[in-house]
Design a protein around this motif. Structure first.
Motif, PDB file in Angstrom:
ATOM      1  N   GLU A 243       1.016  -1.175  -0.070  1.00 15.37           N
ATOM      2  CA  GLU A 243      -0.023  -0.146   0.316  1.00 15.37           C
ATOM      3  C   GLU A 243       1.042   1.184   0.139  1.00 15.37           C
ATOM      4  OE1 GLU A 243      -3.182   0.024   2.996  1.00 15.37           O
ATOM      5  OE2 GLU A 243      -3.764  -1.914   2.495  1.00 15.37           O
ATOM      6  N   GLN A 251      -4.497   7.100  -1.762  1.00 15.18           N
ATOM      7  CA  GLN A 251      -3.973   5.842  -1.337  1.00 15.18           C
ATOM      8  C   GLN A 251      -4.021   4.991  -2.579  1.00 15.18           C
ATOM      9  OE1 GLN A 251      -6.646   3.652   1.079  1.00 15.18           O
ATOM     10  NE2 GLN A 251      -4.949   2.351   1.891  1.00 15.18           N
ATOM     11  N   VAL A 253      -3.565   0.768  -3.704  1.00 19.08           N
ATOM     12  CA  VAL A 253      -3.120  -0.601  -2.959  1.00 19.08           C
ATOM     13  C   VAL A 253      -2.975  -1.522  -4.289  1.00 19.08           C
ATOM     14  CG1 VAL A 253      -4.499  -2.260  -1.963  1.00 19.08           C
ATOM     15  CG2 VAL A 253      -5.079   0.080  -1.525  1.00 19.08           C
TER      16      VAL A 253
END
Length: 389
Positions: A243, A251, A253
């Motif tokens: 991550e 963000q 992932v």
């Protein structure tokens, strides 16, 4: 594992030393320390003092029998005793020789000594001397400790040690790592293909795939005893996920990469992962429960409506009820209700329940157990009851 050479000698005391040395060698080589309960030891010790009454022997018990590859302790017990789960009697016939009943090997000869109204089991080849006495002849046997016979036919149970899983709550599986994407966006995955997984993997690499846990309800109370997950297959992690933060500050992932290694059915997005547990030793000792134990069949594994010999059923009793791996249980067929057609009153009759099979418990959870149907006369269905044999 190294190989072991054993010499059977005529003196029974020396045979006892041999059996003990085999057990010691087995432990030294990392051979499993088989479970033998204090009660089973006590039963065997009591029988060993005087042997088994001849009335307890099977009507067709042979005088001698040579152990064959593929035999089980259950098979051999069935040859010599009326009730095969009473294995301590078989072992206790001569504890000096058979200190560990699992260390019985193909090629060994078992000799049934019937004297003074009692029976004892000896190991070796019987030779009658000039004065009529029976001795056991010397014999050289070479074999791997892995060749020791098993209690029951383990190959029937092997798949279910990973597949048959009961969770205490449905949330346990729903909170587990999950398949979030498939290779090239495929709807389903086959063996050897790639899946992408999110969740806490804890550094483990080998996992099982499950979906759709279903409640196992007690047939009488309808209380939920646990949740049985539908087994899909196995997968191995090939690359860790990560991550981080993208160029826009959001963000990012990267899921972990998995390879599907085996499948019972096709895998898909949403399947949940559970770790592959440590291998349980499957050579369980058949024995009857020490206390009263009865209950009902909860379900047939695999959603079949009925089951027959060598199929798996779930039981509504578990470790909290005193259930143990290796328990042998009797199956009962409920007596039907019918009218007496031979009488003018046409009275309603309830025929008695009839015993018609045996179960062998091989997996135990807190409130649920799984059992193999050893033999049965009629189809088994949920709600059928079981008791001590």
């Amino acid at each position: 594992m190294s190989r072991t050479r054993a010499l059977s000698v005529s003196a029974l005391a020396a045979l006892g030393v041999l059996a003990g040395s085999l057990a010691t060698a087995a432990q030294a080589e990392g051979f499993p320390n088989y479970p033998i309960t204090p009660q089973q030891k006590a039963t065997a010790a009591k029988v060993a003092e005087a042997g088994v009454p001849l009335s307890e022997l099977s009507p067709n018990a042979p005088d001698t029998y040579t152990v064959k590859r593929g035999d089980t302790l259950w098979d051999i017990s069935s040859l010599f005793l009326k009730t095969p789960w009473r294995w301590p009697e078989l072992w206790g016939m001569n504890m000096q020789q058979i200190r560990n009943p699992h260390l019985i090997f193909p090629g060994q000869m078992l000799y049934l000594d019937k004297s003074n109204g009692r029976a004892r089991l000896r190991v070796g080849e019987p030779v009658v001397g000039a004065n009529g006495t029976v001795k056991l002849s010397p014999r050289v046997r070479e074999g791997s400790l892995d060749d020791a016979i098993s209690s029951v036919r383990v190959h029937l149970l092997e798949p279910f040690f990973n597949e048959a899983v009961v969770f205490d709550t449905s949330e346990e599986l729903l909170q587990a790592p999950r398949v979030v994407a498939t290779q090239e966006g495929r709807v389903v995955l086959s063996r050897g293909e790639t899946a992408y997984v999110r969740g806490d993997l804890g550094g483990r690499r080998d996992w099982r795939l499950f979906r759709e846990p279903k409640p196992l309800r007690d047939p009488a109370t309808r209380e939920v005893l646990g949740y049985e997950a539908q087994y899909v297959g196995t997968a191995t992690m090939t690359r860790d996920g990560a991550e981080g933060t993208g160029a826009d500050g959001g963000q990012v992932v990267i899921p972990s990469t998995f390879t599907i290694t085996s499948l019972r059915q096709e895998s898909a997005v949403g399947d949940r992962l559970a770790p592959v547990p440590p291998r349980e030793y499957t050579n369980m000792v058949p024995h009857a429960p020490a206390q009263d134990l009865s209950g009902q069949i909860v379900s047939i594994y695999g959603d079949a409506l009925t089951a027959g010999q060598s199929q798996i059923v779930a039981l509504n009793k578990g470790a909290k009820d005193g259930m143990e791996r290796g328990h042998v249980l009797a199956l009962w067929r409920a007596g039907v209700t019918m009218r007496d057609k031979t009488s003018d009153d046409r009275a309603v009759m309830n025929l008695p329940d009839e015993r018609h099979g045996l179960l062998f418990v091989f997996r135990v959870f807190d409130r649920v157990s799984y059992a193999l149907i050893l033999n049965v006369k009629d189809p088994v269905k949920p709600g059928d009851r079981f008791t001590q044999p």
